[in-house]
Design a protein around this motif. Structure first.
Motif, PDB file in Angstrom:
ATOM      1  N   GLN A 129       8.264   8.962   3.660  1.00  0.00           N
ATOM      2  CA  GLN A 129       7.344   7.880   3.302  1.00  0.00           C
ATOM      3  C   GLN A 129       7.370   7.613   1.799  1.00  0.00           C
ATOM      4  O   GLN A 129       7.319   6.455   1.376  1.00  0.00           O
ATOM      5  CB  GLN A 129       5.923   8.213   3.750  1.00  0.00           C
ATOM      6  CG  GLN A 129       5.733   8.168   5.245  1.00  0.00           C
ATOM      7  CD  GLN A 129       4.399   8.740   5.670  1.00  0.00           C
ATOM      8  OE1 GLN A 129       3.965   9.798   5.189  1.00  0.00           O
ATOM      9  NE2 GLN A 129       3.723   8.042   6.584  1.00  0.00           N
TER      10      GLN A 129
ATOM     11  N   LEU B 100       1.162   3.244   6.302  1.00  0.00           N
ATOM     12  CA  LEU B 100       0.230   3.917   7.205  1.00  0.00           C
ATOM     13  C   LEU B 100      -0.237   3.009   8.342  1.00  0.00           C
ATOM     14  O   LEU B 100      -0.796   3.497   9.316  1.00  0.00           O
ATOM     15  CB  LEU B 100      -0.970   4.468   6.419  1.00  0.00           C
ATOM     16  CG  LEU B 100      -0.619   5.582   5.428  1.00  0.00           C
ATOM     17  CD1 LEU B 100      -1.868   6.055   4.687  1.00  0.00           C
ATOM     18  CD2 LEU B 100       0.083   6.751   6.116  1.00  0.00           C
ATOM     19  N   ARG B 101      -0.007   1.728   8.228  1.00  0.00           N
ATOM     20  CA  ARG B 101      -0.384   0.797   9.304  1.00  0.00           C
ATOM     21  C   ARG B 101       0.749   0.590  10.306  1.00  0.00           C
ATOM     22  O   ARG B 101       0.555  -0.030  11.330  1.00  0.00           O
ATOM     23  CB  ARG B 101      -0.791  -0.547   8.706  1.00  0.00           C
ATOM     24  CG  ARG B 101      -2.165  -0.502   8.081  1.00  0.00           C
ATOM     25  CD  ARG B 101      -2.549  -1.860   7.488  1.00  0.00           C
ATOM     26  NE  ARG B 101      -3.866  -1.809   6.888  1.00  0.00           N
ATOM     27  CZ  ARG B 101      -4.121  -1.404   5.653  1.00  0.00           C
ATOM     28  NH1 ARG B 101      -3.143  -1.002   4.867  1.00  0.00           N
ATOM     29  NH2 ARG B 101      -5.336  -1.395   5.175  1.00  0.00           N
ATOM     30  N   ARG B 102       1.913   1.087   9.980  1.00  0.00           N
ATOM     31  CA  ARG B 102       3.076   0.881  10.874  1.00  0.00           C
ATOM     32  C   ARG B 102       2.997   1.799  12.061  1.00  0.00           C
ATOM     33  O   ARG B 102       2.515   2.854  12.082  1.00  0.00           O
ATOM     34  CB  ARG B 102       4.375   1.136  10.121  1.00  0.00           C
ATOM     35  CG  ARG B 102       4.703   0.037   9.156  1.00  0.00           C
ATOM     36  CD  ARG B 102       6.043   0.302   8.549  1.00  0.00           C
ATOM     37  NE  ARG B 102       6.444  -0.860   7.776  1.00  0.00           N
ATOM     38  CZ  ARG B 102       7.523  -0.879   7.022  1.00  0.00           C
ATOM     39  NH1 ARG B 102       8.299   0.168   6.957  1.00  0.00           N
ATOM     40  NH2 ARG B 102       7.846  -1.947   6.350  1.00  0.00           N
TER      41      ARG B 102
ATOM     42  N   ARG C 293       1.629   2.258   0.349  1.00  0.00           N
ATOM     43  CA  ARG C 293       1.050   3.298   1.199  1.00  0.00           C
ATOM     44  C   ARG C 293       0.269   2.662   2.355  1.00  0.00           C
ATOM     45  O   ARG C 293       0.422   3.066   3.510  1.00  0.00           O
ATOM     46  CB  ARG C 293       0.102   4.175   0.368  1.00  0.00           C
ATOM     47  CG  ARG C 293      -0.687   5.181   1.201  1.00  0.00           C
ATOM     48  CD  ARG C 293      -1.815   5.821   0.389  1.00  0.00           C
ATOM     49  NE  ARG C 293      -2.599   6.696   1.191  1.00  0.00           N
ATOM     50  CZ  ARG C 293      -2.322   7.982   1.408  1.00  0.00           C
ATOM     51  NH1 ARG C 293      -1.272   8.530   0.837  1.00  0.00           N
ATOM     52  NH2 ARG C 293      -3.097   8.706   2.181  1.00  0.00           N
ATOM     53  N   GLY C 294      -0.545   1.665   2.037  1.00  0.00           N
ATOM     54  CA  GLY C 294      -1.328   0.988   3.074  1.00  0.00           C
ATOM     55  C   GLY C 294      -0.443   0.380   4.150  1.00  0.00           C
ATOM     56  O   GLY C 294      -0.738   0.482   5.339  1.00  0.00           O
ATOM     57  N   ILE C 295       0.646  -0.232   3.733  1.00  0.00           N
ATOM     58  CA  ILE C 295       1.567  -0.827   4.711  1.00  0.00           C
ATOM     59  C   ILE C 295       2.198   0.259   5.563  1.00  0.00           C
ATOM     60  O   ILE C 295       2.269   0.147   6.802  1.00  0.00           O
ATOM     61  CB  ILE C 295       2.650  -1.666   3.989  1.00  0.00           C
ATOM     62  CG1 ILE C 295       2.003  -2.919   3.386  1.00  0.00           C
ATOM     63  CG2 ILE C 295       3.780  -2.037   4.947  1.00  0.00           C
ATOM     64  CD1 ILE C 295       2.914  -3.718   2.501  1.00  0.00           C
TER      65      ILE C 295
END
Length: 169
Positions: free
Chosen positions: A29, A167-169, A163-165
């Motif tokens: 990541q 963790l939403r995957r 990071r937000g993207i």
């Protein structure tokens, strides 16, 4: 609050965002890029730490943490030891890979410690000292430090966004 306390607070906010951006992420990541030309979280955090280290050490007359504490050996990057990421191409961005977020935060924390150790005792007169005459107007210490904080916060914010993207995957 005096100027030095304000600078310490601002650099502390950078440190908070850096830690939040990488917390509990895997090496994959940290290295992931949203497209072939995008920066990774690892590159963004490494770069912002390198810029802060380089710029603050320069104005403070100190050796960079990168070399003084052998962080350049721990990262094992295929760059010249003085590289800070400025102007790097997509291949160089892809080369910044780490085994854990701890390497990134460890280096940033060491840079932060040196930075705070320097700025905590600065006076208003110190902040008026010209540190770079290559610009018009010449750059003062205060302007240089605020510039580093601004750059750091932009890159830390970019890392948090990625990071937000992820963790939403």
């Amino acid at each position: 609050m005096n100027s030095a306390e304000l600078l310490v607070d601002a650099f502390g906010r950078v440190q908070e965002v850096v830690h939040e951006a990488v917390a509990d992420l895997t090496p994959g990541q940290l290295a992931e890029r949203l497209d072939d030309d995008a920066n990774s979280i690892a590159w963004l955090i490494w770069h912002l730490a390198r810029v802060q280290d380089d710029h603050v050490a320069d104005v403070a007359g100190l050796e960079q943490v990168w070399t003084a504490q052998d962080w350049h050996k721990r990262f094992e990057l295929p760059f010249p030891v003085r590289a800070i990421g400025y102007g790097q191409d997509t291949k160089a961005v892809a080369a910044v890979r780490v085994d854990s977020a701890d390497l990134l935060t460890g280096y940033y924390d060491a840079v932060h410690e040196q930075t705070v150790g320097y700025v905590r005792d600065l006076t208003p007169a110190d902040l008026d000292r010209v540190v770079d005459e290559a610009w018009t107007p010449a750059v003062t210490l205060g302007v240089r430090l605020v510039s580093v904080i601004g750059d750091d916060l932009q890159h830390a914010g970019q890392a948090a966004f990625i990071r937000g993207i992820l963790l939403r995957r």
